[in-house]
Design an enzyme around this catalytic site. Structure first.
Site, PDB file in Angstrom:
ATOM      1  CG  ASP A 230     -77.491  36.400 111.778  1.00 49.52           C
ATOM      2  OD1 ASP A 230     -76.603  36.037 112.562  1.00 49.52           O
ATOM      3  OD2 ASP A 230     -78.707  36.365 112.057  1.00 49.52           O
TER       4      ASP A 230
ATOM      5  CG  ASP B 160     -78.032  33.405 117.090  1.00 50.31           C
ATOM      6  OD1 ASP B 160     -79.235  33.255 116.834  1.00 50.31           O
ATOM      7  OD2 ASP B 160     -77.195  33.805 116.251  1.00 50.31           O
TER       8      ASP B 160
END
Length: 223
Positions: free
Chosen positions: A33, A174
């Site tokens: 991320d 996710d």
């Protein structure tokens, strides 16, 4: 299904030891991320983390999720870093098609990210141009959130759209997935689960054992 453990959950003081454990446990993808502090109210890793990981683990697939404004600005950066997939949020740019093309032209497999508040049909104008769709099962930006139950029906709709149009993009989920939810998603045709604190990092066993458990649960491989 593919286990893509989230780097966001790692202990950065022993990152390479934890990566060693996860790859030894069968992890072949790593979810990275990158957050600019503008699109989402948090800060993530610098792009260099991708190239550093690739040097040590050249066969590990970098599944990069960018939470940034103007994602097209980062194409060259991620090309140099060695990203395999880069997925950006569709509401972070007015030029989704142009941005997808820029990443593909750079040799990166492009994808998009769908927030919990966005309709699946929002993807239709560019669904045939993506290699991956990340479906957020939590609000983006912070680890440790619980899976939003309505995500399951959204994935069912996305999988139906993929089948109807005979497309082959990967569906990546996710946020907050545990074994029970994971088996529901498996039946729907989900390809990748982002390994979060709910299914990898919060286990009473070590990271290697948690990744082996994932393989045993979803890929029928005994640890």
């Amino acid at each position: 299904m593919i286990n893509s453990p989230s780097l966001f959950n790692c202990d950065l003081t022993c990152l390479h030891e934890q990566l060693d454990e996860m790859t030894a446990g069968g992890a072949k993808y790593m979810h990275i991320d990158l957050i600019d502090g503008h699109y989402a109210g948090n800060l993530g890793f610098p792009p260099r983390i991708i190239s550093d990981i690739k040097k040590r683990y050249p066969d590990l697939v970098a599944d990069v999720h960018i939470m940034v404004t103007n994602p097209a600005d980062y194409v060259d950066v991620f090309k140099k870093a060695g990203a395999d997939y880069v997925c950006f949020h569709t509401d972070s740019t007015r030029f989704v098609l142009r941005t997808l093309k820029a990443y593909r032209d750079a040799g990166i497999k492009p994808g998009v990210v769908l927030n919990p508040s966005q309709d699946i049909r929002h993807l239709i104008p560019f669904i045939d141009q993506v290699d991956m769709v990340i479906v957020m099962a939590v609000e983006p930006g912070f680890a440790g959130q619980s899976y939003l139950p309505r995500t399951t029906e959204r994935i069912r709709e996305l999988a139906a759209l993929r089948k109807e149009r005979d497309l082959h993009f990967l569906i990546n989920v996710d946020g907050g997935v545990n074994d029970t939810v994971g088996h529901e998603l498996e039946k729907l045709g989900v390809d990748i689960i982002v390994g979060t604190i709910h299914n990898i990092f919060n286990q009473p066993v070590g990271l290697r054992e948690a990744c082996e458990h994932f393989e045993a649960e979803f890929n029928k491989k005994q640890p």
